[in-house]
Design an enzyme around this catalytic site. Sequence first.
Site, PDB file in Angstrom:
ATOM      1  N   ARG A 134       0.808  -1.237   0.000  1.00 19.13           N
ATOM      2  CA  ARG A 134       0.000   0.000   0.000  1.00 19.13           C
ATOM      3  C   ARG A 134       0.836   1.279   0.000  1.00 19.13           C
ATOM      4  O   ARG A 134       0.396   2.320   0.464  1.00 19.13           O
ATOM      5  CB  ARG A 134      -0.968   0.024   1.181  1.00 19.13           C
ATOM      6  CG  ARG A 134      -1.974  -1.097   1.136  1.00 19.13           C
ATOM      7  CD  ARG A 134      -3.223  -0.757   1.894  1.00 19.13           C
ATOM      8  NE  ARG A 134      -4.201  -1.800   1.716  1.00 19.13           N
ATOM      9  CZ  ARG A 134      -4.362  -2.829   2.544  1.00 19.13           C
ATOM     10  NH1 ARG A 134      -3.586  -2.924   3.606  1.00 19.13           N
ATOM     11  NH2 ARG A 134      -5.274  -3.725   2.306  1.00 19.13           N
ATOM     12  N   LYS A 239       8.173  23.017 -12.956  1.00 18.79           N
ATOM     13  CA  LYS A 239       7.275  21.875 -12.769  1.00 18.79           C
ATOM     14  C   LYS A 239       6.799  21.794 -11.327  1.00 18.79           C
ATOM     15  O   LYS A 239       5.633  21.503 -11.047  1.00 18.79           O
ATOM     16  CB  LYS A 239       7.961  20.567 -13.182  1.00 18.79           C
ATOM     17  CG  LYS A 239       7.058  19.367 -12.954  1.00 18.79           C
ATOM     18  CD  LYS A 239       6.951  18.420 -14.085  1.00 18.79           C
ATOM     19  CE  LYS A 239       5.814  17.430 -13.830  1.00 18.79           C
ATOM     20  NZ  LYS A 239       5.856  16.264 -14.658  1.00 18.79           N
ATOM     21  N   ASN A 257       0.740  19.473 -20.846  1.00 17.50           N
ATOM     22  CA  ASN A 257       0.486  18.629 -22.017  1.00 17.50           C
ATOM     23  C   ASN A 257       0.653  19.389 -23.330  1.00 17.50           C
ATOM     24  O   ASN A 257       0.305  18.862 -24.387  1.00 17.50           O
ATOM     25  CB  ASN A 257      -0.939  18.043 -21.953  1.00 17.50           C
ATOM     26  CG  ASN A 257      -1.103  17.116 -20.772  1.00 17.50           C
ATOM     27  OD1 ASN A 257      -0.149  16.444 -20.374  1.00 17.50           O
ATOM     28  ND2 ASN A 257      -2.284  17.098 -20.182  1.00 17.50           N
ATOM     29  N   HIS A 260       1.461  17.587 -26.495  1.00 27.19           N
ATOM     30  CA  HIS A 260       1.389  16.150 -26.231  1.00 27.19           C
ATOM     31  C   HIS A 260       0.233  15.437 -26.924  1.00 27.19           C
ATOM     32  O   HIS A 260       0.316  14.230 -27.153  1.00 27.19           O
ATOM     33  CB  HIS A 260       1.356  15.880 -24.722  1.00 27.19           C
ATOM     34  CG  HIS A 260       2.709  16.017 -24.079  1.00 27.19           C
ATOM     35  ND1 HIS A 260       3.398  17.208 -24.065  1.00 27.19           N
ATOM     36  CD2 HIS A 260       3.508  15.119 -23.452  1.00 27.19           C
ATOM     37  CE1 HIS A 260       4.556  17.033 -23.446  1.00 27.19           C
ATOM     38  NE2 HIS A 260       4.648  15.779 -23.063  1.00 27.19           N
TER      39      HIS A 260
END
Length: 383
Positions: A134, A239, A257, A260
């Site tokens: 997990r 970023k 994007n 992209h």
Amino acid sequence: MCIRDSVSDTGADTRTVHVDLGARSYDILVGGGLVARAGQEIAARLPGIRAAIVTDANVAPLHLDRLSAALDEAGIGHVPIVLPAGETTKSFDHLMQLVDALLGARLERGDAVIALGGGVIGDLSGFAAGIVRRGMRFVQLPTSLLAQVDSSVGGKTGINSPRGKNLIGVFHQPALVLADTDILSTLSRREFAAGYAEVVKYGLIDRPDFFEWLEANHAAIFAGGPARVEAVARCCEAKAAVVADDEREDGNRALLNLGHTFGHALESAVRYDPERLVHGEGVAIGMALAHRFSHRLGLIDGQDVTRVERHLQAVGLPTRIDAIPGPALDVDTLMDRIAQDKKVSRGQLTFILTRGIGQSFIAQDVVPDDVLSLIHISEPTRR
Ligand code: GLY
């Protein structure tokens, strides 16, 4: 998010970018000699861990021994897991193999998966780290320019499905990213240029000054040294700001994007054949098309389009579909792939367009037929 400088033991300047995500915050270190210092940097942040180094058959001979020695030096027990290189490794089969190796090594939740490789290894390892027990700890040592400036930062992990790229995965942030810019000297010029398309992307999204700086400094960045460190750090800073603001892409993260939608469609159209097109080259063509399309819609000057295309071409990146070697791509098939994209809703595409250099925005009402006619006009040989 903040950025600060320090001088490493090796004397190389290291830049630290902090990704501010509350309890999931982490540092990105950018500079030379970081593989050799990886053990001490990891041990300082994750004391007492054991680890698996996940890498691929191309990267292992170049960097695995040095990383292994650095972990030994810091007393971090570890196992290497070497997978085949290439996009096809981002599959259920390899995920199962990796998960089994992590469990077989008896690594615990508090231990770390260290990804030593490009985007494929980072995405796959991050996904495995996100689901084993997990959620194990995860450290990225990106070895491609593309991975250093984009995929290693921000916690997107996953594998491909036969139905499309990156359709299966989880958000799982790393605990640390070590972007060793010396490593990039082992890349071919073509690989470096492909990653550079993502560098240019940050200038085109919302940093016109950075784009101008790239126009003046691209040769120095390709050559290595301080300009390269500066470029990678400024991309990570850009970023980190986007991710801190919109971790799960509910809003402005979609700006990343830019280029992209076309890029992914082109990669899929050449069946991910790296001889013909690699991801960053598809993004370069996609960014040029997004600017040409914005011009056609009356949003930007032709001069801006020329400036973008000139810069991409100056570093050897393609800007037209025609530049892809091999059999001509059928534009209608390409549009079909774009229309299948996950960004389509009720027949309209979400597309990143621009009002000028560094003024990109998310357009949610692009009509696929308008894109088709742009390609027909700007790529007449593809009719
Ligand atoms: N590579 C795009 C993103 O991380 O959102």
